[in-house]
Structure formats: C-alpha cells, structure tokens
Write a protein that holds these residues in place. Structure first.
Motif, mmCIF file in Angstrom:
data_model
loop_
_atom_site.group_PDB
_atom_site.id
_atom_site.type_symbol
_atom_site.label_atom_id
_atom_site.label_comp_id
_atom_site.label_asym_id
_atom_site.label_seq_id
_atom_site.Cartn_x
_atom_site.Cartn_y
_atom_site.Cartn_z
ATOM 1 N N SER A 1 1.056 -13.559 -4.791
ATOM 2 C CA SER A 1 1.803 -12.838 -5.829
ATOM 3 C C SER A 1 1.402 -11.365 -5.940
ATOM 4 O O SER A 1 1.972 -10.621 -6.735
ATOM 5 C CB SER A 1 1.607 -13.523 -7.184
ATOM 6 O OG SER A 1 0.240 -13.487 -7.573
ATOM 7 N N THR A 2 0.435 -10.921 -5.142
ATOM 8 C CA THR A 2 -0.004 -9.523 -5.199
ATOM 9 C C THR A 2 1.108 -8.590 -4.729
ATOM 10 O O THR A 2 1.807 -8.861 -3.746
ATOM 11 C CB THR A 2 -1.248 -9.312 -4.314
ATOM 12 O OG1 THR A 2 -2.311 -10.128 -4.806
ATOM 13 C CG2 THR A 2 -1.692 -7.852 -4.306
ATOM 14 N N ASN A 3 1.282 -7.488 -5.438
ATOM 15 C CA ASN A 3 2.226 -6.454 -5.028
ATOM 16 C C ASN A 3 1.580 -5.670 -3.886
ATOM 17 O O ASN A 3 0.827 -4.712 -4.105
ATOM 18 C CB ASN A 3 2.534 -5.529 -6.211
ATOM 19 C CG ASN A 3 3.566 -4.459 -5.868
ATOM 20 O OD1 ASN A 3 3.711 -4.045 -4.716
ATOM 21 N ND2 ASN A 3 4.286 -3.997 -6.881
ATOM 22 N N LEU A 4 1.832 -6.099 -2.648
ATOM 23 C CA LEU A 4 1.136 -5.512 -1.501
ATOM 24 C C LEU A 4 1.478 -4.040 -1.267
ATOM 25 O O LEU A 4 0.579 -3.257 -0.938
ATOM 26 C CB LEU A 4 1.401 -6.342 -0.250
ATOM 27 C CG LEU A 4 0.748 -7.729 -0.247
ATOM 28 C CD1 LEU A 4 1.099 -8.481 1.034
ATOM 29 C CD2 LEU A 4 -0.761 -7.639 -0.399
ATOM 30 N N PRO A 5 2.724 -3.611 -1.389
ATOM 31 C CA PRO A 5 2.977 -2.169 -1.223
ATOM 32 C C PRO A 5 2.146 -1.315 -2.171
ATOM 33 O O PRO A 5 1.581 -0.290 -1.771
ATOM 34 C CB PRO A 5 4.479 -2.044 -1.508
ATOM 35 C CG PRO A 5 5.038 -3.379 -1.119
ATOM 36 C CD PRO A 5 3.978 -4.363 -1.538
ATOM 37 N N LEU A 6 2.039 -1.753 -3.422
ATOM 38 C CA LEU A 6 1.242 -1.005 -4.395
ATOM 39 C C LEU A 6 -0.241 -1.108 -4.080
ATOM 40 O O LEU A 6 -0.976 -0.116 -4.146
ATOM 41 C CB LEU A 6 1.519 -1.525 -5.803
ATOM 42 C CG LEU A 6 0.744 -0.840 -6.938
ATOM 43 C CD1 LEU A 6 1.083 0.652 -6.994
ATOM 44 C CD2 LEU A 6 1.052 -1.512 -8.272
ATOM 45 N N ALA A 7 -0.697 -2.315 -3.715
ATOM 46 C CA ALA A 7 -2.119 -2.526 -3.438
ATOM 47 C C ALA A 7 -2.581 -1.686 -2.256
ATOM 48 O O ALA A 7 -3.668 -1.095 -2.291
ATOM 49 C CB ALA A 7 -2.382 -4.003 -3.175
ATOM 50 N N SER B 1 -9.958 4.604 5.209
ATOM 51 C CA SER B 1 -9.247 4.790 6.484
ATOM 52 C C SER B 1 -8.607 3.503 6.980
ATOM 53 O O SER B 1 -7.840 3.535 7.942
ATOM 54 C CB SER B 1 -10.219 5.299 7.552
ATOM 55 O OG SER B 1 -10.750 6.544 7.181
ATOM 56 N N GLY B 2 -8.946 2.366 6.354
ATOM 57 C CA GLY B 2 -8.386 1.096 6.783
ATOM 58 C C GLY B 2 -8.628 0.034 5.729
ATOM 59 O O GLY B 2 -9.417 0.211 4.799
ATOM 60 N N VAL C 1 -2.144 -12.913 5.546
ATOM 61 C CA VAL C 1 -2.691 -11.927 6.494
ATOM 62 C C VAL C 1 -1.551 -11.167 7.166
ATOM 63 O O VAL C 1 -1.573 -9.933 7.261
ATOM 64 C CB VAL C 1 -3.586 -12.615 7.540
ATOM 65 C CG1 VAL C 1 -3.952 -11.634 8.656
ATOM 66 C CG2 VAL C 1 -4.847 -13.166 6.887
ATOM 67 N N LYS C 2 -0.545 -11.874 7.627
ATOM 68 C CA LYS C 2 0.585 -11.220 8.297
ATOM 69 C C LYS C 2 1.303 -10.257 7.364
ATOM 70 O O LYS C 2 1.689 -9.147 7.770
ATOM 71 C CB LYS C 2 1.561 -12.277 8.822
ATOM 72 C CG LYS C 2 1.063 -13.032 10.036
ATOM 73 C CD LYS C 2 2.125 -13.989 10.557
ATOM 74 C CE LYS C 2 1.635 -14.724 11.801
ATOM 75 N NZ LYS C 2 2.661 -15.659 12.330
ATOM 76 N N LYS C 3 1.482 -10.659 6.121
ATOM 77 C CA LYS C 3 2.156 -9.780 5.160
ATOM 78 C C LYS C 3 1.350 -8.513 4.910
ATOM 79 O O LYS C 3 1.915 -7.413 4.809
ATOM 80 C CB LYS C 3 2.384 -10.532 3.847
ATOM 81 C CG LYS C 3 3.424 -11.634 3.930
ATOM 82 C CD LYS C 3 3.548 -12.356 2.592
ATOM 83 C CE LYS C 3 4.542 -13.503 2.662
ATOM 84 N NZ LYS C 3 4.619 -14.244 1.367
ATOM 85 N N ILE C 4 0.028 -8.653 4.802
ATOM 86 C CA ILE C 4 -0.825 -7.477 4.587
ATOM 87 C C ILE C 4 -0.716 -6.525 5.773
ATOM 88 O O ILE C 4 -0.552 -5.308 5.609
ATOM 89 C CB ILE C 4 -2.286 -7.910 4.349
ATOM 90 C CG1 ILE C 4 -2.422 -8.665 3.032
ATOM 91 C CG2 ILE C 4 -3.214 -6.689 4.370
ATOM 92 C CD1 ILE C 4 -3.773 -9.333 2.833
ATOM 93 N N VAL C 5 -0.811 -7.076 6.992
ATOM 94 C CA VAL C 5 -0.753 -6.238 8.189
ATOM 95 C C VAL C 5 0.596 -5.541 8.294
ATOM 96 O O VAL C 5 0.681 -4.344 8.606
ATOM 97 C CB VAL C 5 -1.043 -7.073 9.448
ATOM 98 C CG1 VAL C 5 -0.808 -6.237 10.706
ATOM 99 C CG2 VAL C 5 -2.477 -7.595 9.422
ATOM 100 N N GLN C 6 1.674 -6.261 8.016
ATOM 101 C CA GLN C 6 3.006 -5.662 8.117
ATOM 102 C C GLN C 6 3.179 -4.512 7.138
ATOM 103 O O GLN C 6 3.692 -3.443 7.497
ATOM 104 C CB GLN C 6 4.067 -6.737 7.877
ATOM 105 C CG GLN C 6 4.202 -7.723 9.023
ATOM 106 C CD GLN C 6 5.064 -8.933 8.680
ATOM 107 O OE1 GLN C 6 5.519 -9.098 7.533
ATOM 108 N NE2 GLN C 6 5.282 -9.804 9.645
ATOM 109 N N ARG D 1 3.435 -0.348 7.804
ATOM 110 C CA ARG D 1 4.507 0.476 7.247
ATOM 111 C C ARG D 1 3.950 1.721 6.583
ATOM 112 O O ARG D 1 4.563 2.794 6.623
ATOM 113 C CB ARG D 1 5.312 -0.347 6.239
ATOM 114 C CG ARG D 1 6.624 0.291 5.814
ATOM 115 C CD ARG D 1 7.322 -0.526 4.756
ATOM 116 N NE ARG D 1 6.617 -0.470 3.488
ATOM 117 C CZ ARG D 1 6.706 0.555 2.628
ATOM 118 N NH1 ARG D 1 7.462 1.613 2.919
ATOM 119 N NH2 ARG D 1 6.045 0.533 1.493
ATOM 120 N N GLN D 2 2.750 1.586 6.021
ATOM 121 C CA GLN D 2 2.107 2.720 5.359
ATOM 122 C C GLN D 2 1.096 3.427 6.263
ATOM 123 O O GLN D 2 0.296 4.243 5.791
ATOM 124 C CB GLN D 2 1.428 2.241 4.069
ATOM 125 C CG GLN D 2 2.399 1.690 3.036
ATOM 126 C CD GLN D 2 1.763 1.499 1.673
ATOM 127 O OE1 GLN D 2 0.897 2.277 1.262
ATOM 128 N NE2 GLN D 2 2.196 0.473 0.952
#
Length: 424
Positions: A184-190, A200-201, A213-218, A222-223
């Motif tokens: 449920s974490t807002n990954l773009p914001l996080a 740096s990473g 994991v895949k969602k975080i990497v994707q 993008r960012q």
C-alpha cells in the motif's frame, strides 16, 4: 626552463605532522606505469597531464613536448592506478555513539591516505551522511567521496535497534531514508522523498516479496534512481532480485538461498574439511548465467564474513560458501565489485587481497573489481574507474607493482583526489 619538481621536496616543506596536502592547478606526472581495466598488461613510460580535478592527456613519455611552464613531476619506477572504491561501508549507523563525527573523520582521513577515493555507504543516518558527503565533495574534510543509500524494507525489520540509532529523534520506518514499505506504500512519493535526502540509490534490505521488489525497481528506474540490495530478502530469493534488476547484489554467502530456504543444521554443528565444502556448495551455474546476461554486479563482502566466522565457528559455512560462489561467479563472467561491510575496521585493500588469495581472482581482476567495477556499481564509470582523458583525477601511486604481489597495494607513495596530493 622546464619546472622539474621533486615531489617529496615540495611536500616536506609543509609536512610537520606527518601528513601533507598539496594542490597544483596543472602538472605532468611522468615516467609512470599504468595499471587499470584498459591496461591489464602494465603500460610503462607514460605521462599523465592533470588540470584542476581532471585527467587531460595520457601519452608515452617524450612523445610530445611539455610546456616550459608546466610543473613536471618525475615518478619513474612508480605504478599508477585509479583510486580505489569501497562499495559497502557504514559510516553513520550510530552518529551519536560509535560513529560520532570525530571518529568518522579520523577514519575517512586514513581511508583516503591509503588510496580509497570513493565509498558507497549502504544505509545509515542520511542526515549525517548528507553533511559528510557535502564536506567531502567541497574538500572541507579529508575524505573519499561519499555516496549513500536510502533503505527500504518490510515493517518487521524496524524492530532492529540499528534503525533506532540511525533515526534518532524520529521514528524508525517512517523516515524517507529508512522506510518501511508494503503493497500500500505510495512508491512514487517514497522514492522521490528518498531521492530528496541526497541518496544515490535505494537499498532493499529484508522481508520483501518479489512483486513489491519489481514495483520498487520499476518506479525507481522511472525516477532515474538505482536499486541496490541484499542478495536475499527472505521472501525474495536471489533469482527474483536478478529478474527484477537489483544491482549490485550484496553478500555472496546469501546466494545459498537460491538452493536452500534454510541451510542444513549440520553445516553449523562442526567445522568441516575443504573437500566437504567443495562437495556441499550448491551449483548456481544458471543463476550466474542470468546475472552475467543481465549485467548484475556481485558485491561479495568476503572480508566481513571471514571475520564473522573467526569469531563464531557456527558461521564458517557462510564464508566457505561465499568464497566458492565468488570463484564460480567470476568464472561465469559475473562482474565483481569490492565492498568491506566491516565498519571501517579494515579498508578495501583487505577485501581485494582476500579475493586473490581465497576466491581465485588474479591481481588484475581484483584491482579492476575495486576500480572500474566499483564505478559501475555507483553508475559513475563515465567519470571514474580508469585512467583516461576526461576522467576524474582520483589516482593511487604505488612504489611496487601490485600485479606481482597484491600486498604491494600497501606500498602507497602518493594519493591524488580531484587533482590534489595526499601523502603520509
């Protein structure tokens, strides 16, 4: 008349306390033998022109005239390497205690004078790391350049006391550089917030499912944010991380979880022979093929596992498996970089030596792991990691050839960072 400066004479004028720092705007280093990823066979008799903080030219001695106004420093008989990179340090786990500023600055100074010009901090208090990184960049402190990670892990990890010392004054798991993440974490914001800390990473640490994991990497891609991580996240095994594109993967011994959910109890019960470990080490050929194909770097960190095993005999299996995995990975063409994860009790030179003595890397392979491959791990290979025009003037000059004996990495004559001289 050309200006030929005996380097030691210049340095002795200011070295009243055993250390010297000198900055020249433009100068030539002559008579050097270059060793780097582009010169596995040493290239002798070379001139390197440095201007401000960059390498401007590299060419054979006497193949072109040097301007009369140029400071010419004759280093015949010396060996020139790119500055070393440690891809796994922890400088700010407890900034109010063991990692206090006075201690950390002393460690960073010793690290630079030994030849380490760049480090990657793999999770700590980003408030402290941001200041150290800034001060290293500006030259306000004597230090390698510092890159650092923002950590993401499953909520259960944040009961670990280290997360408390790294977020003192705030709440572990709720800081942008040390964040508990779920589906449920807002990954773009996080990830944007993590990037805003100066990291740096992203480092993935524990208790994460493959899908997350895949969602975080994707989203991180993008960012334009690299994702680094442990080679095993409990719910996600090494091949899950490889498929997601996490790189580097840290800690070679964790690769065992590609074959075992839990290691056999008998591995911990007693010390075993080398032949036992040869026979027991699982075959990870397919995993290494996938890593090589996808360009996944392995941050081996053998040094910390060797020290752990020496203090706790039940952990020898980690070290024995780890060194065999590194040997097999290297043979399969996997890129290896050099991290210590040793709380700066020893510097990256010791990891390099271990890779040669215990994991079968050649001295050239190990030096490249600590230079070009370290730069690739940090995505700075276009500016660091080899000796070429346009690259950063972060250099290590040795009295002895490290390809003849890897211990010669300790025969430091001079360190150059951003064009400035650092000499004991």
């Amino acid at each position: 008349m050309k200006m030929r400066y005996p380097l030691l004479l210049s340095l002795l004028l200011i070295t009243q306390v055993g250390l010297a720092q000198v900055a020249l705007k433009k100068y030539a280093l002559t008579g050097l033998t270059i060793i780097d990823a582009n010169h596995r066979t040493p290239l002798s008799g070379q001139t390197v022109i440095i201007e401000n903080d960059l390498i401007r030219e590299v060419f054979p001695d006497n193949s072109k005239p040097l301007p009369d106004s140029l400071v010419n420093i004759n280093l015949k008989g010396k060996f020139l390497l790119p500055g070393l990179i440690d891809t796994h340090v922890h400088l700010a786990t407890d900034p109010s205690g063991t990692d206090n500023r006075s201690h950390t600055l002393e460690v960073l100074q010793r690290m630079l004078y030994s030849g380490v010009t760049t480090v990657r901090d793999m999770a700590g208090d980003a408030r402290t790391l941001a200041g150290l990184s800034r001060d290293a960049l500006t030259g306000d402190i004597v230090s390698p350049d510092i890159y650092y990670a923002a950590l993401m892990a499953g909520p259960v990890f944040f009961a670990d006391p280290r997360t408390g010392t790294s977020t003192r004054g705030a709440t572990p798991g709720k800081m942008p550089y040390m964040l508990a993440v779920t589906d449920s974490t807002n990954l773009p914001l996080a990830i944007a917030a993590a990037k805003g800390t100066g990291a740096s990473g992203i480092k993935l640490y524990a208790n994460l499912e493959p899908g997350l994991v895949k969602k975080i990497v994707q989203e991180a891609r993008r960012q334009n944010m690299p994702v680094w991580g442990h080679a095993w996240l409990q719910a996600a095994i090494p091949s899950d991380l490889v498929d997601a594109g996490v790189s580097p993967l840290s800690h070679a011994p964790l690769l065992v979880h590609e074959a075992y959910k839990d290691v056999p109890a008998s591995w911990k019960a007693t010390l075993h022979s080398q032949q036992f470990w040869n026979d027991s080490t699982p075959d990870l050929t397919q995993l290494f093929k996938r890593m090589q194909k996808q360009g996944i770097i392995l941050d081996a960190t053998l040094l910390t596992y060797q020290k752990w095993a020496q203090s706790d005999s039940t952990m020898w299996y980690d070290y024995e498996l780890g060194k065999r995995f590194v040997t097999a990975a290297c043979k399969a063409g996997v890129t290896i970089c050099t991290g210590t994860d040793d709380d700066q009790e020893a510097f990256v030179q010791e990891e390099i030596k271990l890779l040669v003595r215990e994991a079968g890397l050649t001295p050239a392979d190990a030096i490249i792991a600590a230079t070009l491959h370290g730069a690739q791990a940090l995505h700075i290979e276009h500016t660091h990691g080899t000796i070429a025009p346009g690259k950063a003037a972060d250099l290590l000059i040795l009295d002895k050839d490290p390809l003849v004996k890897i211990d010669n990495l300790d025969a430091v004559y001079l360190v150059i960072k951003k064009g400035a001289f650092y000499k004991k």
